[in-house]
Structure formats: C-alpha cells, structure tokens
Motif scaffolding. Structure first.
Motif, PDB file in Angstrom:
ATOM      1  N   GLU A 190     104.242   5.931  40.138  1.00 16.56           N
ATOM      2  CA  GLU A 190     103.374   7.031  40.600  1.00 16.56           C
ATOM      3  C   GLU A 190     102.088   6.471  41.201  1.00 16.56           C
ATOM      4  O   GLU A 190     101.689   6.861  42.303  1.00 16.56           O
ATOM      5  CB  GLU A 190     103.023   7.970  39.433  1.00 16.56           C
ATOM      6  CG  GLU A 190     104.173   8.773  38.875  1.00 16.56           C
ATOM      7  CD  GLU A 190     104.383  10.120  39.546  1.00 16.56           C
ATOM      8  OE1 GLU A 190     103.608  10.494  40.456  1.00 16.56           O
ATOM      9  OE2 GLU A 190     105.338  10.807  39.153  1.00 16.56           O
ATOM     10  N   ARG A 191     101.424   5.570  40.481  1.00 16.37           N
ATOM     11  CA  ARG A 191     100.172   4.987  40.968  1.00 16.37           C
ATOM     12  C   ARG A 191     100.380   4.259  42.295  1.00 16.37           C
ATOM     13  O   ARG A 191      99.595   4.406  43.228  1.00 16.37           O
ATOM     14  CB  ARG A 191      99.589   4.002  39.940  1.00 16.37           C
ATOM     15  CG  ARG A 191      98.672   4.619  38.941  1.00 16.37           C
ATOM     16  CD  ARG A 191      97.956   3.578  38.102  1.00 16.37           C
ATOM     17  NE  ARG A 191      98.840   2.902  37.186  1.00 16.37           N
ATOM     18  CZ  ARG A 191      99.261   3.402  36.031  1.00 16.37           C
ATOM     19  NH1 ARG A 191      98.879   4.597  35.642  1.00 16.37           N
ATOM     20  NH2 ARG A 191     100.078   2.712  35.258  1.00 16.37           N
ATOM     21  N   TYR A 192     101.442   3.456  42.343  1.00 18.17           N
ATOM     22  CA  TYR A 192     101.680   2.661  43.550  1.00 18.17           C
ATOM     23  C   TYR A 192     101.911   3.549  44.781  1.00 18.17           C
ATOM     24  O   TYR A 192     101.243   3.405  45.802  1.00 18.17           O
ATOM     25  CB  TYR A 192     102.870   1.709  43.353  1.00 18.17           C
ATOM     26  CG  TYR A 192     103.233   0.983  44.625  1.00 18.17           C
ATOM     27  CD1 TYR A 192     102.430  -0.043  45.105  1.00 18.17           C
ATOM     28  CD2 TYR A 192     104.358   1.346  45.357  1.00 18.17           C
ATOM     29  CE1 TYR A 192     102.738  -0.691  46.296  1.00 18.17           C
ATOM     30  CE2 TYR A 192     104.669   0.697  46.541  1.00 18.17           C
ATOM     31  CZ  TYR A 192     103.862  -0.316  47.008  1.00 18.17           C
ATOM     32  OH  TYR A 192     104.159  -0.951  48.185  1.00 18.17           O
ATOM     33  N   TRP A 193     102.865   4.462  44.686  1.00 20.15           N
ATOM     34  CA  TRP A 193     103.241   5.231  45.867  1.00 20.15           C
ATOM     35  C   TRP A 193     102.174   6.235  46.289  1.00 20.15           C
ATOM     36  O   TRP A 193     101.916   6.417  47.482  1.00 20.15           O
ATOM     37  CB  TRP A 193     104.581   5.932  45.657  1.00 20.15           C
ATOM     38  CG  TRP A 193     105.716   4.998  45.888  1.00 20.15           C
ATOM     39  CD1 TRP A 193     106.439   4.311  44.943  1.00 20.15           C
ATOM     40  CD2 TRP A 193     106.255   4.606  47.156  1.00 20.15           C
ATOM     41  NE1 TRP A 193     107.390   3.530  45.552  1.00 20.15           N
ATOM     42  CE2 TRP A 193     107.301   3.693  46.907  1.00 20.15           C
ATOM     43  CE3 TRP A 193     105.966   4.940  48.463  1.00 20.15           C
ATOM     44  CZ2 TRP A 193     108.049   3.115  47.929  1.00 20.15           C
ATOM     45  CZ3 TRP A 193     106.712   4.366  49.484  1.00 20.15           C
ATOM     46  CH2 TRP A 193     107.737   3.470  49.208  1.00 20.15           C
ATOM     47  N   CYS A 206      99.620   3.576  48.198  1.00 20.90           N
ATOM     48  CA  CYS A 206     100.251   3.720  49.515  1.00 20.90           C
ATOM     49  C   CYS A 206      99.765   4.957  50.272  1.00 20.90           C
ATOM     50  O   CYS A 206      99.256   4.837  51.390  1.00 20.90           O
ATOM     51  CB  CYS A 206     101.772   3.764  49.380  1.00 20.90           C
ATOM     52  SG  CYS A 206     102.489   2.256  48.714  1.00 20.90           S
ATOM     53  N   LEU A 207      99.938   6.133  49.695  1.00 22.88           N
ATOM     54  CA  LEU A 207      99.622   7.368  50.427  1.00 22.88           C
ATOM     55  C   LEU A 207      98.113   7.544  50.594  1.00 22.88           C
ATOM     56  O   LEU A 207      97.636   7.809  51.691  1.00 22.88           O
ATOM     57  CB  LEU A 207     100.232   8.585  49.728  1.00 22.88           C
ATOM     58  CG  LEU A 207      99.978   9.942  50.388  1.00 22.88           C
ATOM     59  CD1 LEU A 207     100.466   9.961  51.833  1.00 22.88           C
ATOM     60  CD2 LEU A 207     100.650  11.051  49.578  1.00 22.88           C
ATOM     61  N   ALA A 208      97.354   7.388  49.528  1.00 21.05           N
ATOM     62  CA  ALA A 208      95.911   7.624  49.609  1.00 21.05           C
ATOM     63  C   ALA A 208      95.132   6.386  50.055  1.00 21.05           C
ATOM     64  O   ALA A 208      93.964   6.499  50.415  1.00 21.05           O
ATOM     65  CB  ALA A 208      95.388   8.119  48.266  1.00 21.05           C
ATOM     66  N   GLY A 209      95.762   5.215  49.998  1.00 19.64           N
ATOM     67  CA  GLY A 209      95.080   3.994  50.409  1.00 19.64           C
ATOM     68  C   GLY A 209      93.938   3.597  49.492  1.00 19.64           C
ATOM     69  O   GLY A 209      92.996   2.930  49.911  1.00 19.64           O
ATOM     70  N   ARG A 210      94.032   3.999  48.246  1.00 17.30           N
ATOM     71  CA  ARG A 210      92.973   3.673  47.287  1.00 17.30           C
ATOM     72  C   ARG A 210      93.127   2.232  46.795  1.00 17.30           C
ATOM     73  O   ARG A 210      94.241   1.752  46.614  1.00 17.30           O
ATOM     74  CB  ARG A 210      93.030   4.626  46.087  1.00 17.30           C
ATOM     75  CG  ARG A 210      92.721   6.062  46.455  1.00 17.30           C
ATOM     76  CD  ARG A 210      92.804   6.965  45.257  1.00 17.30           C
ATOM     77  NE  ARG A 210      92.537   8.343  45.634  1.00 17.30           N
ATOM     78  CZ  ARG A 210      92.689   9.371  44.826  1.00 17.30           C
ATOM     79  NH1 ARG A 210      93.104   9.200  43.578  1.00 17.30           N
ATOM     80  NH2 ARG A 210      92.431  10.585  45.254  1.00 17.30           N
ATOM     81  N   PRO A 262     100.996  -1.158  51.693  1.00 17.38           N
ATOM     82  CA  PRO A 262     100.193  -2.362  51.911  1.00 17.38           C
ATOM     83  C   PRO A 262     101.116  -3.523  52.290  1.00 17.38           C
ATOM     84  O   PRO A 262     102.217  -3.652  51.767  1.00 17.38           O
ATOM     85  CB  PRO A 262      99.538  -2.621  50.554  1.00 17.38           C
ATOM     86  CG  PRO A 262      99.584  -1.309  49.850  1.00 17.38           C
ATOM     87  CD  PRO A 262     100.806  -0.604  50.360  1.00 17.38           C
ATOM     88  N   LYS A 263     100.658  -4.330  53.205  1.00 13.36           N
ATOM     89  CA  LYS A 263     101.416  -5.491  53.661  1.00 13.36           C
ATOM     90  C   LYS A 263     102.696  -5.103  54.398  1.00 13.36           C
ATOM     91  O   LYS A 263     103.608  -5.901  54.540  1.00 13.36           O
ATOM     92  CB  LYS A 263     101.755  -6.430  52.506  1.00 13.36           C
ATOM     93  CG  LYS A 263     100.546  -6.940  51.751  1.00 13.36           C
ATOM     94  CD  LYS A 263     100.966  -7.807  50.593  1.00 13.36           C
ATOM     95  CE  LYS A 263      99.780  -8.165  49.729  1.00 13.36           C
ATOM     96  NZ  LYS A 263     100.153  -8.886  48.530  1.00 13.36           N
ATOM     97  N   GLY A 264     102.805  -3.854  54.833  1.00 12.70           N
ATOM     98  CA  GLY A 264     104.005  -3.415  55.546  1.00 12.70           C
ATOM     99  C   GLY A 264     103.655  -2.739  56.848  1.00 12.70           C
ATOM    100  O   GLY A 264     102.502  -2.407  57.117  1.00 12.70           O
ATOM    101  N   THR A 265     104.681  -2.515  57.659  1.00 12.74           N
ATOM    102  CA  THR A 265     104.476  -1.825  58.933  1.00 12.74           C
ATOM    103  C   THR A 265     105.362  -0.584  59.067  1.00 12.74           C
ATOM    104  O   THR A 265     105.171   0.204  59.981  1.00 12.74           O
ATOM    105  CB  THR A 265     104.765  -2.778  60.118  1.00 12.74           C
ATOM    106  OG1 THR A 265     106.107  -3.262  60.016  1.00 12.74           O
ATOM    107  CG2 THR A 265     103.786  -3.948  60.135  1.00 12.74           C
ATOM    108  N   THR A 266     106.306  -0.426  58.156  1.00 12.10           N
ATOM    109  CA  THR A 266     107.199   0.723  58.212  1.00 12.10           C
ATOM    110  C   THR A 266     106.428   1.989  57.858  1.00 12.10           C
ATOM    111  O   THR A 266     105.681   2.013  56.886  1.00 12.10           O
ATOM    112  CB  THR A 266     108.373   0.543  57.228  1.00 12.10           C
ATOM    113  OG1 THR A 266     109.068  -0.659  57.556  1.00 12.10           O
ATOM    114  CG2 THR A 266     109.328   1.718  57.273  1.00 12.10           C
ATOM    115  N   GLU A 267     106.626   3.037  58.677  1.00 19.34           N
ATOM    116  CA  GLU A 267     105.997   4.321  58.378  1.00 19.34           C
ATOM    117  C   GLU A 267     106.893   5.130  57.458  1.00 19.34           C
ATOM    118  O   GLU A 267     108.116   5.169  57.633  1.00 19.34           O
ATOM    119  CB  GLU A 267     105.741   5.105  59.657  1.00 19.34           C
ATOM    120  CG  GLU A 267     104.559   4.615  60.428  1.00 19.34           C
ATOM    121  CD  GLU A 267     104.111   5.622  61.478  1.00 19.34           C
ATOM    122  OE1 GLU A 267     104.849   6.578  61.790  1.00 19.34           O
ATOM    123  OE2 GLU A 267     102.992   5.428  61.984  1.00 19.34           O
TER     124      GLU A 267
END
Length: 171
Positions: free
Chosen positions: A67-70, A74-78, A132-137
């Motif tokens: 939950e924290r990661y995604w 990822c989504l919020a960029g925190r 983070p560290k990715g380019t896939t949307e």
C-alpha cells in the motif's frame, strides 16, 4: 467465530467503474482483516506451510508495505521510507515478524489503507504515474486492478494459514 460483516461488505453489482473498483478492493482488504481477527500475536506469527516462512502477520505487513509503495511512493510521489523492505532485510515484512507488535502491525495496515484511499480519491482513473527508477506509465485504473489482484492472491494464502491455525474457513 467473528462475523465477516464486521470487516467487509459485498461490492455493488451495478455501479460506476470507480465504485466497483473501490468496492472490490475494500472487500479484499476487509477479507484480510477478517481472517486475521481474533488471533493472538503468537498465532499470527506461526509459519504453518513449510518450508515457507509466510505467516498471517507477515502478509499483513507485506500488504501494508505494498500500500505504501504503490500509493504514497509511486502515485503521490512522496519521499516515504519503506519500513519493512530494506537492503539488509529485503523480506523484512515476512522475516522480522514479532508477536508483541501484532496489534501495531494491524493498525499500521489500517492507516496505510486510509492514506491510500485519500490519495486515490484525489486522482481520476485515467491519471498516470511512473514508478521510481522506471519509465513505464501506469494509470490509477491499473493500480486499482493490481491491488485487487494483490489482495486476492494473498487472501488465498491467508485462507490456508487461518484454517491451519484454528480451523476457520469461509470465502
């Protein structure tokens, strides 16, 4: 036996796409909380399917970290530091369970879910983000489906572990 209705409701059968996705995610989150309810810290940390070290509490901790990661990272960029996945202990969510921390770990999952829902509510299903560290949307719609799949898959493990712990079964 604890009633599942204390933890979950059946998702709507006819609703908007967002309501259906949120409903199924909430159902699977509630299933995990139901299946871990009423057990002691010792019961929650017993590995019962050898040679796996998987435990009910380990799954709770794993899904908190997911939950924290995604949502937060990822989504919020925190700039959230993940609590359980470290270089030293990449499987710390499973390997470092402590019966004395069971109530705290369950509260942590509930808080992670609350924050995830708050973040998701601020985004349209078509909004996109990258890891983070990715380019896939990825779209928020994808995130909902991924999280439903993540919980559903692990709830299968939870079913087996709970049944071996005290015989509780149920969908």
């Amino acid at each position: 036996m604890i009633s599942d209705q204390e933890f979950r409701r059946d998702p709507a059968t006819a609703a908007s796409e967002r309501e259906l996705l949120q409903g199924f995610l909430d159902f699977h989150r509630g299933t995990l909380l139901w299946k871990t309810a009423g057990l002691t810290g010792e019961q929650l940390t017993q590995a019962r399917i050898e040679p796996s070290t998987m435990t009910l509490l380990g799954l709770v901790r794993h899904l908190s970290e997911v939950e924290r990661y995604w949502y937060q990272v990822c989504l919020a960029g925190r700039p959230v530091e993940l609590k359980l996945w470290t270089d030293e202990y990449p499987d710390g969510d499973f390997d470092l369970v402590d019966p004395a921390r069971a109530a705290e770990d369950l509260a942590d999952l509930r808080e992670a879910i609350r924050i995830s829902d708050e973040i998701a509510a601020a985004h349209a299903l078509d909004d996109t983000f990258t890891r983070p560290k990715g380019t896939t949307e990825y779209s928020v719609r994808y995130l909902y489906i991924h999280m439903i799949e993540e919980y559903a898959r692990h709830n299968g493990h939870v079913d087996l572990l709970r049944e071996q712990t005290d015989g509780l079964t149920g969908e």
